[in-house]
Scaffold this motif. Sequence first.
Motif, PDB file in Angstrom:
ATOM      1  N   GLN A   1     -32.876  11.932 -64.735  1.00 46.07           N
ATOM      2  CA  GLN A   1     -32.848  11.497 -63.340  1.00 46.07           C
ATOM      3  C   GLN A   1     -33.495  12.565 -62.474  1.00 46.07           C
TER       4      GLN A   1
ATOM      5  N   ASP B   1     -41.085   4.575 -61.411  1.00 41.01           N
ATOM      6  CA  ASP B   1     -40.416   3.444 -62.065  1.00 41.01           C
ATOM      7  C   ASP B   1     -40.704   3.341 -63.559  1.00 41.01           C
TER       8      ASP B   1
ATOM      9  N   ASP C   1     -38.249   5.044 -66.579  1.00 39.09           N
ATOM     10  CA  ASP C   1     -36.895   4.630 -66.957  1.00 39.09           C
ATOM     11  C   ASP C   1     -35.860   5.696 -66.590  1.00 39.09           C
ATOM     12  N   LEU C   2     -35.870   6.110 -65.327  1.00 43.51           N
ATOM     13  CA  LEU C   2     -34.924   7.109 -64.846  1.00 43.51           C
ATOM     14  C   LEU C   2     -33.565   6.465 -64.569  1.00 43.51           C
TER      15      LEU C   2
ATOM     16  N   LEU D   1     -31.774   7.322 -62.065  1.00 39.04           N
ATOM     17  CA  LEU D   1     -31.681   7.174 -60.623  1.00 39.04           C
ATOM     18  C   LEU D   1     -32.609   8.153 -59.926  1.00 39.04           C
TER      19      LEU D   1
ATOM     20  N   ARG E   1     -37.936   0.039 -58.403  1.00 41.29           N
ATOM     21  CA  ARG E   1     -37.017  -0.485 -59.415  1.00 41.29           C
ATOM     22  C   ARG E   1     -35.948   0.534 -59.808  1.00 41.29           C
ATOM     23  N   THR E   2     -36.286   1.818 -59.705  1.00 37.78           N
ATOM     24  CA  THR E   2     -35.327   2.855 -60.079  1.00 37.78           C
ATOM     25  C   THR E   2     -34.137   2.833 -59.125  1.00 37.78           C
TER      26      THR E   2
END
Length: 368
Positions: A187, A206, A209-210, A212, A233-234
């Motif tokens: 993150q 995005d 794939d974090l 947050l 998206r995150t």
Amino acid sequence: MKLSGVELRRIRMPLVAPFRTSFGTQTVRETLLLRVESADGEGWGECVAMSDPLYSPEYVDGCADVLRRFLVPALTRRDRLDATLVAPALAPFKGHLMAKAALEMAVLDAELRERGVPFARELGAVHERVPCGVSVGIMDSVPELLDAVAGYLDAGYARIKLKIEPGWDVAPVRAVRERFGDDVLLQVDANTAYTLADARHLARLDPFDLLLIEQPLPEDDIRGHAELARQVRTPICLDESITSARSAADAIALGATSVVNVKPGRVGGYLEARRIHDVCVAHGVPVWCGGMLETGLGRAANVALAALPGFTLPGDTSASDRYYRTDITAPFTLADGHLAVPTGPGLGVEPLADALAEVTVDTEWVAA
């Protein structure tokens, strides 16, 4: 209990390495500790304010002043006191949440020591140990960052958090993903360094794939965070914006956050932190426990909080040696990516007299 007085103790602890965020670089942690005394014993609190008002309006000298002149006298005048009465007694004094949190922590520690109850049990913990993440500061180069991340992963940390700012964001995240793969829980934390005009740029994170993006916009821009959440998206996580259970509920209702970082010092104490946890659980919003480079005293309390059921993401409750070569308590040591929750009365830890004396720069007694 009735307080006979409060000791304000300033300590100065060098960090094992410089820690850089969008607010600046720290090489030393100056901290204000509190020790409350009553006829039945004592308790310890830790103020998480920094030396300068960069992370928040509060700073060490200001906290010491408001404690000395207003907050401590408001409590020592009371004939009966427990931790639940601290916030109402201090409510007439606006703001100063970090100073208030330190005082509540010390009173709660003293009360629980007297009752023989661990911090974790009082807060409602359900775990005996908690998974730990680590916060990685802004580096001078990507290779330096990769070496640091490799060391933390080798140590067993369950999650990596990268500090970011404009000019240090997409490239370091990409490099970490390429080097360590998609299985690493990753993150980022912006510490308010961006504006809504950066939404398209932040959307470039995005694909990685974090877990947050933490606090990308200024703390008072709740509407901006809600709009940003619609453009990326995150998941958006709020930190500095969350100062109470009410502010958490409002941010969730507005769609400004889908994850919350709970820092007890920032919200006025551990009892309010528990209320924030309860609000988030009721709304299905995961929470995790943030860190402020605490000593073993604050770390003990944070680990206890992180053992509550709604803390489903690894927090910044790293081991003592992440920041300090020598802690002022027995060190917290990572085992299989976890820290054990203290089980002794109160905080479950005690300052080590020699270690504490070595880092103390000033003490002051505020009598009843």
